[in-house]
Write a protein that holds these residues in place. Structure first.
Motif, PDB file in Angstrom:
ATOM      1  N   SER B  77       0.791  -1.238   0.000  1.00  0.00           N
ATOM      2  CA  SER B  77       0.000   0.000   0.000  1.00  0.00           C
ATOM      3  C   SER B  77       0.823   1.287   0.000  1.00  0.00           C
ATOM      4  CB  SER B  77      -0.948  -0.018   1.190  1.00  0.00           C
ATOM      5  OG  SER B  77      -0.220  -0.290   2.357  1.00  0.00           O
ATOM      6  N   GLU B 203       2.449  -6.067   2.271  1.00  0.00           N
ATOM      7  CA  GLU B 203       2.871  -5.380   3.497  1.00  0.00           C
ATOM      8  C   GLU B 203       3.636  -6.320   4.413  1.00  0.00           C
ATOM      9  OE1 GLU B 203       0.047  -4.922   2.052  1.00  0.00           O
ATOM     10  OE2 GLU B 203      -0.038  -2.766   1.747  1.00  0.00           O
ATOM     11  N   ASN B 285      -4.696  -5.287  -1.553  1.00  0.00           N
ATOM     12  CA  ASN B 285      -4.884  -4.126  -2.422  1.00  0.00           C
ATOM     13  C   ASN B 285      -5.159  -2.869  -1.617  1.00  0.00           C
ATOM     14  OD1 ASN B 285      -4.589  -5.740  -4.723  1.00  0.00           O
ATOM     15  ND2 ASN B 285      -6.728  -6.369  -4.545  1.00  0.00           N
ATOM     16  N   ASP B 286      -4.209  -2.520  -0.790  1.00  0.00           N
ATOM     17  CA  ASP B 286      -4.340  -1.321   0.031  1.00  0.00           C
ATOM     18  C   ASP B 286      -5.532  -1.424   0.983  1.00  0.00           C
ATOM     19  OD1 ASP B 286      -3.582   1.055   0.990  1.00  0.00           O
ATOM     20  OD2 ASP B 286      -3.971   2.227  -0.829  1.00  0.00           O
TER      21      ASP B 286
END
Lengths: 231, 374
Positions: B77, B203, B285-286
């Motif tokens: 992200s 992440e 996806n963020d």
């Protein structure tokens, strides 16, 4: 055997701790199989009630976990009693330690399972084959406890269950662990069927009060057999 | 190797050159500290390290894989993740993203391996085929196993990215035609960190690298070798649909009313209760969503042998040796039926073969009954 009647000697076979163990074990195994089956294949429930007002599956799982703890400690207690209990509770009833044990197993297999003709000589406590079968169930108990606590370890902070964190790794992850745990349940179901049947069978052909022995703890042994055994 | 290192710019300097403000940098450090589960001072530790340390050399090898791990990584992200960790950190050698190719690329890799012997971090994406002398995956004239062994020799630590490198993933699924083998079974005597998933969350990958850079050692690992910060909880434990599970409300099929209501996907094969990952917390996806949130059960992609523990859309695995439709319950029920039949046969046989015994008992009992007065 063609006599007017038998004089029966009351023989105390199952001590109270053995009987308590037996019935507690029976109760929790039924509870564990029932809840375990439901956890594996939950019933379809259509409901308009909000999830926050229901905890059905949580309760099923809770019963399973509580029963599992009782099962485990009851099992540990029985092992202990195998060292301090009477001769019918002794661990040597379950683990073959000499050649005679295997001969007796073969006798039981011939007479009671294959229904071959021969000299009937029923045991007073566990017969050799039954004793060995219980030994196999103890191994199944152990497998079920280890896999069960292995699955449970990640849901608890208690050090006792946390001792089993290594299990998942040994079995190659929770997937495999869960499948083993579930498949092993069927051993208990099959065992229970055969066990209950054979208790009726022995009561029927021996007439010594096999069924009620796990209630009062005693069986009734023919006087002449008693004298023979004593000698 | 001390002299050239001093001249190399630090992470922070490189980032400033790329136009990131100090504020962006601090945000990144804070985010990483949060993902790693560090206390508040951890942010300062990360910032301090990135401020002072020149980048550590990284060699990133690709074997039998689909590059979804790299894809996941560059989509983490925060933009600095991709910039700092890929552009700046990993470009010593990575087939997918490096500019060099052919002999030039191999030469660059060998230079890094030589110049930074014992210092570089080796990242491995993909499993290594070992059958038939490893012919199934060859790079630059060498088999994957040779490439791995050469690179592992001088590595400070090895990161196994994704399920391929951690447990073989689909290539190692039965019958595993190429002998696909995870990294930890091939390399001994080196610290190996497993970051499983197909792919792992970007992440998480960034967090693992930042931890190694900041603290100079591997993050705390669990029994399997996965970082505890990201793999200590089951997907089930952080699932927002968990209340439906506890209430016993399940999706029965993907097109039913319960699916629309967002009930628990356990009965349509969700493997969340057996899968250790942080999808439910970090998401994808963020932070947009993750499989369960999108209405599909977890397939357990970060667990060993998840392909062989199928079917994906059923809770109960096939029972080995009894065909694809079998499961332990079906086999068990048949066994119970056979047992019941056996009992019935035995009961009949008892009445035939043990007739005399039983008759004697009955006769004895009846005789006694007659003797008693009514």
């Amino acid at each position: 055997m063609k006599k007017k009647g038998h004089y029966l000697r009351r023989v105390f076979v199952w001590q109270l701790p053995v009987r308590v163990y037996h019935w507690l074990n029976a109760l929790v195994i039924v509870a564990l199989c029932a809840t375990g089956y439901l956890i594996g294949s939950p019933p379809a429930i259509m409901s308009n009630v909000e999830a926050s007002h229901r905890y059905l599956f949580g309760i099923i799982r809770f019963i399973h976990f509580v029963a599992a703890y009782i099962f485990f400690f009851n099992f540990i207690f029985r092992i202990y009693w195998g060292f301090v209990g009477n001769k019918y509770a002794d661990w040597k009833n379950f683990i073959p330690t000499n050649k005679k044990y295997f001969q007796q197993m073969w006798e039981v297999l011939k007479l009671d399972i294959f229904m071959m003709k021969g000299k009937e000589n029923p045991s007073i406590g566990h017969n050799a084959l039954a004793g060995f079968t219980y030994f196999l169930t103890f191994i199944a108990f152990l497998i079920q406890c280890i896999t069960g606590f292995g699955l449970y370890a990640s849901m608890t902070d208690w050090w006792f269950a946390d001792m089993f964190v290594w299990v998942s790794n040994v079995f190659g992850g929770d997937f495999a662990l869960r499948n083993w745990h579930h498949a092993a349940m069927w051993f208990f179901i099959l065992f229970a069927m055969v066990h209950v049947y054979l208790v009726f069978y022995h009561d029927y052909v021996e007439g010594r009060g096999e069924i009620s022995s796990m209630g009062g703890g005693w069986k009734f042994i023919e006087e002449e057999v008693f004298e023979e055994e004593k000698a | 190797m001390a002299a050239p290192e001093n001249k190399r710019p630090t992470y922070y300097e490189e980032l400033r050159q790329r136009g990131y403000s100090r504020r962006d940098f601090m945000k990144f450090c804070t985010m990483m500290a949060a993902y790693l589960g560090l206390e508040a001072t951890g942010t300062a530790q990360i910032a301090n390290t990135l401020l002072k340390t020149p980048r550590i050399p990284v060699i990133w090898l690709h074997f039998q894989e689909c590059t979804c791990c790299s894809e996941s990584f560059i989509r983490s992200s925060h933009p600095i993740v991709a910039d700092i960790l890929l552009d700046k950190l990993s470009l010593d050698y990575t087939e997918t993203l490096m500019a060099a190719s052919g002999h030039a690329a191999e030469a660059a890799k060998e230079k890094t391996m030589k110049d930074y012997y014992g210092e570089y971090v080796l990242c491995v994406e993909g499993s290594v085929p070992v059958d038939n002398d490893g012919v199934y995956c060859c790079i630059g004239g060498k088999s994957a196993i040779q490439v791995l062994e050469e690179a592992a020799a001088g590595a400070k630590a090895i990161i196994a990215w994704g399920s391929c490198a951690c447990n073989g993933c689909v290539q190692a699924a039965y019958p595993n035609p190429t002998g696909a083998t995870p990294i930890h079974k091939l390399v001994k005597g080196k610290p190996i960190i497993k970051v499983p998933g197909c792919p792992p969350i970007g992440e998480v990958m960034a967090g693992v690298l930042v931890h190694i850079i900041t603290f100079g050692r591997l993050p705390e690992l669990d029994k399997v070798g996965r970082p505890k910060a990201f793999y200590s909880k089951r997907v089930h434990d952080s699932c927002y649909r968990r209340p439906y599970y506890d209430a016993g409300l399940f999706v029965e099929s993907f097109d039913d009313e319960n699916a629309k209501k967002g009930y628990c996907l356990y009965k349509v094969g969700c493997k969340g209760p057996m899968t250790y990952n942080s999808c439910g917390i970090i998401k994808w996806n963020d932070g947009v969503s993750y499989p369960i949130q999108s209405g599909h059960g977890c397939i357990g992609c970060s667990e060993a042998n998840f392909w062989d523990n199928g079917p994906l859309y059923r809770q109960m695995a096939s029972f080995p040796g009894f065909g694809i439709e079998s499961n332990a319950d079906k086999v068990g029920m048949v066994a119970a039926g056979v047992t019941a039949a056996g009992i019935a046969v035995h009961a009949i046989a008892t009445n035939v073969r043990k007739k005399k015994l039983v008759d004697d008992l009955v006769a004895e009992g009846k005789e006694s009954e007659k003797e008693l007065k009514s």
